[in-house]
Write an enzyme that holds these catalytic residues in place. Structure first.
Site, PDB file in Angstrom:
ATOM      1  N   THR A  12       0.834  -1.211   0.000  1.00  0.00           N
ATOM      2  CA  THR A  12       0.000   0.000   0.000  1.00  0.00           C
ATOM      3  C   THR A  12       0.865   1.256   0.000  1.00  0.00           C
ATOM      4  O   THR A  12       1.933   1.258   0.621  1.00  0.00           O
ATOM      5  CB  THR A  12      -0.904   0.007   1.259  1.00  0.00           C
ATOM      6  OG1 THR A  12      -1.754  -1.146   1.204  1.00  0.00           O
ATOM      7  CG2 THR A  12      -1.754   1.258   1.334  1.00  0.00           C
ATOM      8  N   THR A  54       4.094   4.731  -3.678  1.00  0.00           N
ATOM      9  CA  THR A  54       5.082   4.037  -4.523  1.00  0.00           C
ATOM     10  C   THR A  54       4.438   2.799  -5.146  1.00  0.00           C
ATOM     11  O   THR A  54       4.621   2.487  -6.320  1.00  0.00           O
ATOM     12  CB  THR A  54       6.324   3.661  -3.688  1.00  0.00           C
ATOM     13  OG1 THR A  54       6.734   4.787  -2.912  1.00  0.00           O
ATOM     14  CG2 THR A  54       7.475   3.221  -4.587  1.00  0.00           C
ATOM     15  N   GLY A 105       6.092  -0.681  -0.377  1.00  0.00           N
ATOM     16  CA  GLY A 105       7.001   0.415  -0.035  1.00  0.00           C
ATOM     17  C   GLY A 105       7.384   0.333   1.432  1.00  0.00           C
ATOM     18  O   GLY A 105       7.163  -0.678   2.093  1.00  0.00           O
ATOM     19  N   GLY A 150       2.959   4.114   7.601  1.00  0.00           N
ATOM     20  CA  GLY A 150       2.618   5.512   7.306  1.00  0.00           C
ATOM     21  C   GLY A 150       1.269   5.622   6.604  1.00  0.00           C
ATOM     22  O   GLY A 150       0.551   6.599   6.766  1.00  0.00           O
ATOM     23  N   GLY A 151       0.952   4.544   5.859  1.00  0.00           N
ATOM     24  CA  GLY A 151      -0.324   4.518   5.131  1.00  0.00           C
ATOM     25  C   GLY A 151      -1.432   3.814   5.895  1.00  0.00           C
ATOM     26  O   GLY A 151      -2.468   3.489   5.319  1.00  0.00           O
ATOM     27  N   GLU A 155      -0.377  -5.445   5.457  1.00  0.00           N
ATOM     28  CA  GLU A 155       0.945  -5.562   4.820  1.00  0.00           C
ATOM     29  C   GLU A 155       1.765  -6.653   5.490  1.00  0.00           C
ATOM     30  O   GLU A 155       2.398  -7.484   4.843  1.00  0.00           O
ATOM     31  CB  GLU A 155       1.678  -4.224   4.897  1.00  0.00           C
ATOM     32  CG  GLU A 155       1.072  -3.159   4.005  1.00  0.00           C
ATOM     33  CD  GLU A 155       1.635  -1.772   4.276  1.00  0.00           C
ATOM     34  OE1 GLU A 155       2.193  -1.537   5.364  1.00  0.00           O
ATOM     35  OE2 GLU A 155       1.500  -0.914   3.390  1.00  0.00           O
ATOM     36  N   LYS A 207      14.122   7.290   2.020  1.00  0.00           N
ATOM     37  CA  LYS A 207      13.691   6.268   3.008  1.00  0.00           C
ATOM     38  C   LYS A 207      14.890   5.532   3.640  1.00  0.00           C
ATOM     39  O   LYS A 207      14.727   4.789   4.601  1.00  0.00           O
ATOM     40  CB  LYS A 207      12.765   5.240   2.346  1.00  0.00           C
ATOM     41  CG  LYS A 207      11.585   5.845   1.561  1.00  0.00           C
ATOM     42  CD  LYS A 207      10.547   6.426   2.468  1.00  0.00           C
ATOM     43  CE  LYS A 207       9.341   7.000   1.758  1.00  0.00           C
ATOM     44  NZ  LYS A 207       8.364   6.063   1.259  1.00  0.00           N
TER      45      LYS A 207
HETATM   46  O1  DER Z   1       2.293   2.306   5.108  1.00  0.00           O
HETATM   47  C1  DER Z   1       3.237   1.739   4.527  1.00  0.00           C
HETATM   48  O2  DER Z   1       4.037   0.976   5.078  1.00  0.00           O
HETATM   49  C2  DER Z   1       3.399   2.034   3.081  1.00  0.00           C
HETATM   50  O3  DER Z   1       4.282   1.142   2.529  1.00  0.00           O
HETATM   51  C3  DER Z   1       3.784   3.486   2.914  1.00  0.00           C
HETATM   52  O4  DER Z   1       4.239   4.039   4.111  1.00  0.00           O
HETATM   53  C4  DER Z   1       4.850   3.726   1.886  1.00  0.00           C
HETATM   54  O5  DER Z   1       4.845   5.099   1.679  1.00  0.00           O
HETATM   55  P1  DER Z   1       4.826   5.768   0.237  1.00  0.00           P
HETATM   56  O6  DER Z   1       3.465   6.392   0.091  1.00  0.00           O
HETATM   57  O7  DER Z   1       5.956   6.757   0.324  1.00  0.00           O
HETATM   58  O8  DER Z   1       5.038   4.691  -0.800  1.00  0.00           O
END
Ligand code: DER
Length: 219
Positions: free
Chosen positions: A28, A31, A83, A97-98, A104, A122
């Site tokens: 998710t 990226t 990502g 972050g998402g 995941e 990153k």
């Molecule tokens: O939530 C996560 O782990 C996602 O992989 C996300 O944090 C990746 O962030 P991106 O929007 O910079 O791809």
């Protein structure tokens, strides 16, 4: 913008790791969004995708990919593409972050090869500059906040509800010298659903997009 360009470079390179007519695990984030578009553009056919979040499922279906539930497949998933928010030299990651860290981590656990796609911002020496996301049951929010304060973290409840109806606590201020040890310690907390440290199950391949192009390293 520059960061988006780096993400797209990494995402496009990940298409080479997709095995035709096999299951594909999909993470998710922005990226991964570039990866889904690049995969469709490539015309490569997969047996079906196993999604990590409702948002990714919607995007996969919109791009015409078949999506199956993890419980519907017997074996392992050969490749998982996702990502990260931070990744260190040992391929330990901070993710979440998402707000999709639970899905995941479940799909990553079922996959043989975790291909991480990231822009070069990153890459870190030590995890923890990015606030560590924890998915927690609502009932346990205050208790887990106190536990994080007990290890000198600064917890903040995120204004969101996850796909599973839970809360996210973002913990800043942590010096994470031993990601695996902290992941295992946090996993013991009652009411903790998922810890955003991916050390027990880290990445196997890292594709980094930078202004000079892409760099691929395998663990
Ligand atoms: O939530 C996560 O782990 C996602 O992989 C996300 O944090 C990746 O962030 P991106 O929007 O910079 O791809």
């Amino acid at each position: 913008d520059e960061q988006a360009r780096k993400k797209e470079l990494a995402a496009k390179a990940a298409v080479d790791y997709v095995i035709e007519n096999e299951y594909l695990g999909v993470g998710t984030g922005t990226t991964v969004s570039f990866f889904i578009a690049a995969l469709q553009q490539s015309g490569k056919k997969v047996k079906a995708c196993v999604s990590s979040s409702d948002a990714t499922t919607r995007q996969l279906l919109a791009f015409g990919f078949p999506v199956v539930e993890l419980n519907e497949i017997q074996g392992r998933i050969p490749v998982y593409v996702d990502g990260c928010d931070e990744i260190d030299a040992n391929f330990n990651m901070i993710k979440g972050g998402g707000a999709a860290l639970t899905g995941e981590k479940i799909v990553a656990q079922a996959s043989d090869k975790f291909v991480c796609i990231a822009d070069d911002t990153k890459l870190v020496k030590q995890l923890g500059a990015f606030a560590l996301p924890l998915e927690v049951l609502p009932k346990a929010v205050e208790q887990i906040k106190k536990s994080m304060e007990g290890i000198r973290g600064v917890p903040k409840v995120r204004e969101c509800i996850t796909d599973y109806g839970n809360n996210i606590i973002d913990v800043s201020g942590l010096q994470i010298q031993d990601p695996l040890k902290l992941e295992e310690a946090i996993n013991q907390l009652p009411g903790l659903v998922t810890c955003g440290i991916f050390a027990k199950r880290g990445a196997d391949v890292l594709i980094v997009g930078s202004s000079d192009g892409i760099k691929i390293t395998t663990k």
